[in-house]
Design a protein around this motif. Sequence first.
Motif, PDB file in Angstrom:
ATOM      1  N   ASP A  54       0.827  -1.203   0.000  1.00  0.00           N
ATOM      2  CA  ASP A  54       0.000   0.000   0.000  1.00  0.00           C
ATOM      3  C   ASP A  54       0.866   1.259   0.000  1.00  0.00           C
ATOM      4  O   ASP A  54       0.551   2.243  -0.679  1.00  0.00           O
ATOM      5  CB  ASP A  54      -0.928  -0.023   1.211  1.00  0.00           C
ATOM      6  N   ASP A  55       1.965   1.224   0.751  1.00  0.00           N
ATOM      7  CA  ASP A  55       2.880   2.370   0.758  1.00  0.00           C
ATOM      8  C   ASP A  55       3.505   2.584  -0.619  1.00  0.00           C
ATOM      9  O   ASP A  55       3.669   3.726  -1.070  1.00  0.00           O
ATOM     10  CB  ASP A  55       3.976   2.162   1.807  1.00  0.00           C
ATOM     11  N   ASN A  56       3.872   1.500  -1.286  1.00  0.00           N
ATOM     12  CA  ASN A  56       4.428   1.633  -2.636  1.00  0.00           C
ATOM     13  C   ASN A  56       3.409   2.246  -3.590  1.00  0.00           C
ATOM     14  O   ASN A  56       3.743   3.120  -4.402  1.00  0.00           O
ATOM     15  CB  ASN A  56       4.880   0.271  -3.155  1.00  0.00           C
ATOM     16  N   VAL A  57       2.166   1.784  -3.485  1.00  0.00           N
ATOM     17  CA  VAL A  57       1.116   2.326  -4.361  1.00  0.00           C
ATOM     18  C   VAL A  57       0.856   3.792  -4.032  1.00  0.00           C
ATOM     19  O   VAL A  57       0.723   4.634  -4.941  1.00  0.00           O
ATOM     20  CB  VAL A  57      -0.171   1.490  -4.237  1.00  0.00           C
ATOM     21  N   LEU A  58       0.774   4.119  -2.725  1.00  0.00           N
ATOM     22  CA  LEU A  58       0.539   5.504  -2.327  1.00  0.00           C
ATOM     23  C   LEU A  58       1.696   6.405  -2.751  1.00  0.00           C
ATOM     24  O   LEU A  58       1.482   7.535  -3.203  1.00  0.00           O
ATOM     25  CB  LEU A  58       0.341   5.589  -0.814  1.00  0.00           C
ATOM     26  N   ARG A  59       2.911   5.909  -2.608  1.00  0.00           N
ATOM     27  CA  ARG A  59       4.064   6.700  -3.054  1.00  0.00           C
ATOM     28  C   ARG A  59       4.013   6.937  -4.554  1.00  0.00           C
ATOM     29  O   ARG A  59       4.257   8.045  -5.031  1.00  0.00           O
ATOM     30  CB  ARG A  59       5.349   5.969  -2.691  1.00  0.00           C
ATOM     31  N   SER A  60       3.658   5.887  -5.296  1.00  0.00           N
ATOM     32  CA  SER A  60       3.543   6.048  -6.752  1.00  0.00           C
ATOM     33  C   SER A  60       2.451   7.044  -7.112  1.00  0.00           C
ATOM     34  O   SER A  60       2.628   7.888  -8.001  1.00  0.00           O
ATOM     35  CB  SER A  60       3.263   4.690  -7.398  1.00  0.00           C
ATOM     36  N   GLN A  61       1.315   6.954  -6.417  1.00  0.00           N
ATOM     37  CA  GLN A  61       0.234   7.903  -6.690  1.00  0.00           C
ATOM     38  C   GLN A  61       0.652   9.329  -6.348  1.00  0.00           C
ATOM     39  O   GLN A  61       0.332  10.277  -7.085  1.00  0.00           O
ATOM     40  CB  GLN A  61      -1.009   7.503  -5.892  1.00  0.00           C
ATOM     41  N   SER A  62       1.372   9.499  -5.230  1.00  0.00           N
ATOM     42  CA  SER A  62       1.846  10.829  -4.856  1.00  0.00           C
ATOM     43  C   SER A  62       2.816  11.382  -5.888  1.00  0.00           C
ATOM     44  O   SER A  62       2.706  12.540  -6.320  1.00  0.00           O
ATOM     45  CB  SER A  62       2.502  10.766  -3.478  1.00  0.00           C
ATOM     46  N   GLU A  63       3.778  10.541  -6.301  1.00  0.00           N
ATOM     47  CA  GLU A  63       4.743  10.996  -7.306  1.00  0.00           C
ATOM     48  C   GLU A  63       4.051  11.269  -8.634  1.00  0.00           C
ATOM     49  O   GLU A  63       4.395  12.218  -9.346  1.00  0.00           O
ATOM     50  CB  GLU A  63       5.828   9.936  -7.490  1.00  0.00           C
ATOM     51  N   ARG A  64       3.057  10.469  -8.942  1.00  0.00           N
ATOM     52  CA  ARG A  64       2.333  10.682 -10.196  1.00  0.00           C
ATOM     53  C   ARG A  64       1.527  11.979 -10.153  1.00  0.00           C
ATOM     54  O   ARG A  64       1.465  12.730 -11.148  1.00  0.00           O
ATOM     55  CB  ARG A  64       1.411   9.484 -10.449  1.00  0.00           C
ATOM     56  N   ALA A  65       0.931  12.289  -8.994  1.00  0.00           N
ATOM     57  CA  ALA A  65       0.210  13.558  -8.863  1.00  0.00           C
ATOM     58  C   ALA A  65       1.167  14.741  -8.963  1.00  0.00           C
ATOM     59  O   ALA A  65       0.879  15.740  -9.625  1.00  0.00           O
ATOM     60  CB  ALA A  65      -0.544  13.586  -7.536  1.00  0.00           C
TER      61      ALA A  65
END
Length: 460
Positions: A305-316
């Motif tokens: 979940d942290d990896n996905v959230l980090r990816s979403q944050s970086e993508r935003a």
Amino acid sequence: MELLGSTLTATYAHPPPASASFLPAIGTITSSYRDRFPHRNLTHSLSLPWRPNTYYKTAYNYPTLAPYSSRSQRVCESTMLPFVSNRTTFFTRYTPDDWYRSNLVSFQESNSSRHNSERLRVDTSRLIQDKYQQIRKTQAHSTQNLGERVNDIAFWKSEITHELDEMIGETNALTDIKRRLERGLIETEAPLQVSRECLFHREKRMGIDLVHDEAEKELLAEVDTILCCQERMRQHLDKANAQLASDRSAQHELEKDLSDKQAALRIDDKCQHLRNTSEGVSYFRGVERVDATVSVPETWAKFTDDNVLRSQSERAASAKLREETENLLIVTANEMWNQFNKVNLAFTNRIAETVDAKNKIHTHLTKILQEIFQTEMTIESIKKAIKEKSAFLKVAQTRLDERTRRPNVELCRDMAQLRTNFHQYIERASVTVSESQPTQRVACTVILMSCQALLMRSMR
């Protein structure tokens, strides 16, 4: 029998009552046969096989193996000691009642032992079935847990795959906008070079034309605008490079996690479909004592979940930076274009002013040239007039020369000598000069003063 899975309540599981024993003690059994057969060793008879016929047959063929058989007794009669009867003794050890009572006790103990053994067998069979059902239930539960685990891994795998596709698309989009920004930064060098060339060439102006006019101000403003736009582009380019590095780092973590998920999914799916009849099933002693785990389900899910959230944050952040870069390209292009138009307008106005000033100067130059020509004609006419006055000068000088011959006191400086021709000439020349134009007046005044000086020298 008791129900499957219930608590065992068999009698053999509890201590026996004090009056009866579960099995007779070895000492009791030994005493029971040792006193009744004092001259025979019955310890071998207790270990007889289950088939006595086999024993007797073997003892017949091999007497030494069965020392108490009849053949062995016949063979060894000569070596046996004489039998001594105890009929004459006054006291016997046991009575028939003791013998019957001992047998009865043995029979009861045998019945009790058989009953307990039967119950033990039944309970053992029930325990085996119970454990078998428990093991099957545990295995089914383990298979179900593996299935749930496979579903969880498949879910997170799909989430990571979706996020990885989104991150790859965002990375490609950011790379494209970065290339556009680099190309735009390179393309700003040409307008900057043109503006600097214009400023350099304007330094070649001479005299009063070397003025800090509106065109030069706009050129300097254009140079400042282009430099400011380049600086902002470089800053956004650095941000884009840093964001690309962050995006690739998050993408690498997702790819690594996805690879681990695929390996775990393959292993757990294989474990889920393993059966008792599957190939490759074997013993691995001590494997249950090996604990190589590094996470629990909560930390495992939190990691992904942290990896996905980090990816979403970086993508935003990447999408925001991409939008800012798009706006920057539009804003800088508009600023440079507006400044370019201002410079062109300033140059157009300055060229119009210069052309107007040039036309006016050309008109004034034509007039000046015409005036110079007329002045030169006036000078020629004055020279001609002076030349024409030479006869009058000769007459005046001749008169003066003649008057010098007057005798004695007749040599008088009278008005006739001083003002006869000179004042009339001066008056006529003054009237001519006063009626002439300013430029002609200056020239004529100079000529008259020259003439006056000549006349004064001639009079002396």
